[in-house]
Design a protein around this motif. Structure first.
Motif, PDB file in Angstrom:
ATOM      1  N   LYS A 204       0.836  -1.214   0.000  1.00  0.00           N
ATOM      2  CA  LYS A 204       0.000   0.000   0.000  1.00  0.00           C
ATOM      3  C   LYS A 204       0.866   1.257   0.000  1.00  0.00           C
ATOM      4  CE  LYS A 204      -3.689   2.294   2.619  1.00  0.00           C
ATOM      5  NZ  LYS A 204      -4.565   2.200   3.816  1.00  0.00           N
ATOM      6  N   ARG A 207       2.456   1.756  -3.386  1.00  0.00           N
ATOM      7  CA  ARG A 207       1.505   2.290  -4.364  1.00  0.00           C
ATOM      8  C   ARG A 207       1.409   3.799  -4.243  1.00  0.00           C
ATOM      9  NH1 ARG A 207      -1.574  -2.374  -3.165  1.00  0.00           N
ATOM     10  NH2 ARG A 207      -2.877  -1.219  -1.671  1.00  0.00           N
ATOM     11  N   LEU A 208       1.370   4.290  -3.000  1.00  0.00           N
ATOM     12  CA  LEU A 208       1.315   5.734  -2.781  1.00  0.00           C
ATOM     13  C   LEU A 208       2.574   6.416  -3.320  1.00  0.00           C
ATOM     14  CD1 LEU A 208       0.030   8.258  -1.547  1.00  0.00           C
ATOM     15  CD2 LEU A 208       1.080   7.640   0.642  1.00  0.00           C
ATOM     16  N   THR A 211       2.434   6.543  -7.155  1.00  0.00           N
ATOM     17  CA  THR A 211       1.515   7.531  -7.719  1.00  0.00           C
ATOM     18  C   THR A 211       2.093   8.937  -7.653  1.00  0.00           C
ATOM     19  OG1 THR A 211       0.362   7.837  -5.600  1.00  0.00           O
ATOM     20  CG2 THR A 211      -0.508   6.149  -7.092  1.00  0.00           C
ATOM     21  N   GLN A 212       2.999   9.171  -6.720  1.00  0.00           N
ATOM     22  CA  GLN A 212       3.654  10.472  -6.596  1.00  0.00           C
ATOM     23  C   GLN A 212       4.982  10.533  -7.355  1.00  0.00           C
ATOM     24  OE1 GLN A 212       2.089  13.041  -5.009  1.00  0.00           O
ATOM     25  NE2 GLN A 212       0.387  11.589  -4.810  1.00  0.00           N
TER      26      GLN A 212
END
Length: 239
Positions: A204, A207-208, A211-212
């Motif tokens: 998780k 993934r963050l 995305t950044q």
């Protein structure tokens, strides 16, 4: 937090005479990958000096099957010295990351050697103190930092990147040079173990970060694209 340490390996601190003397006490042994060289709670008292390969040092946590990796040890490192000195059960598990070659020395022989070589005894005590301090820091981080903070800090450490160095991005975002930036070669479950988290929690967080555009992930690989922002996250500056 630190897994790698910043001091010379034990064998590298010895004089030629000391090195020859301690190695003569034991025998060389090979271990296949994933072998437990030492097991937490075990009553054995021998020590190991790694000749070739790398191992993880881990302890059980209060989160069920989750283990916390306290350190990564490589060639020249001394392992198992605590049980050899106090003859109490092993305080951690040592697992081979790949094929390992090590010198195996009985606890009795190692203790006698330290009596004959007070300088080496002092080196062992200094190493032991440093490792205990590092273990306390790891446990403190486990209790006080978020998974994202711990993961960001670990990626910075294991990649060896300097957040203020040449890979630091400009105001416009990661530079083109960052496309070939430093990478950490660990699977997600192994990375999770280095911060005492579950694989799901690490997935998780990754993934963050993806995305950044802070990291890029692949098979057993996390590539650092924006070290400066990753370092800020490690310090707790979450947006």
């Amino acid at each position: 937090m630190g897994l790698l340490g910043n001091e010379l390996a034990f064998a590298q601190t010895l004089t030629p005479q000391e090195h020859e003397g301690v190695m003569a006490l034991g025998h060389r042994k090979r271990y296949p990958a994933d072998t437990h060289l030492l097991t937490e709670g075990d009553r054995s008292s021998h020590v190991l000096i790694i000749i070739r390969g790398w191992v993880t040092v881990s302890v059980a946590t209060d989160r069920g099957a989750t283990r916390l990796i306290l350190g990564l040890r490589g060639p020249g490192e001394l392992l198992g010295e605590m049980a050899a000195l106090d003859q109490h059960p092993r305080s951690a598990t040592v697992r081979a990351l790949g094929p390992i070659e090590a010198q195996v020395i009985s606890g009795d022989a190692f203790r006698r050697f330290l009596i004959l070589y007070p300088r080496v005894s002092a080196l062992v005590m200094r190493q032991l103190t440093g490792r205990l301090r590092s273990a306390d820091q790891e446990r403190s981080a486990l209790a006080s930092l978020t998974v994202l903070q711990r993961l960001a800090g670990r990626l910075i450490e294991l990649s060896g990147v300097d957040p203020s160095g040449p890979y630091a991005p400009s105001a416009a975002g990661p530079s083109s040079a960052a496309a070939s930036g430093p990478a950490v070669q660990l699977a997600q479950d192994e990375l999770a173990a280095t911060i005492g988290a579950t694989r799901e929690a690490v997935a998780k967080a990754l993934r963050l970060l993806r995305t950044q555009n802070i990291v890029r992930t692949g098979n057993r690989m996390v590539q650092i694209l924006d070290p400066a922002l990753l370092a800020l996250l490690a310090d707790g500056h979450q947006e």
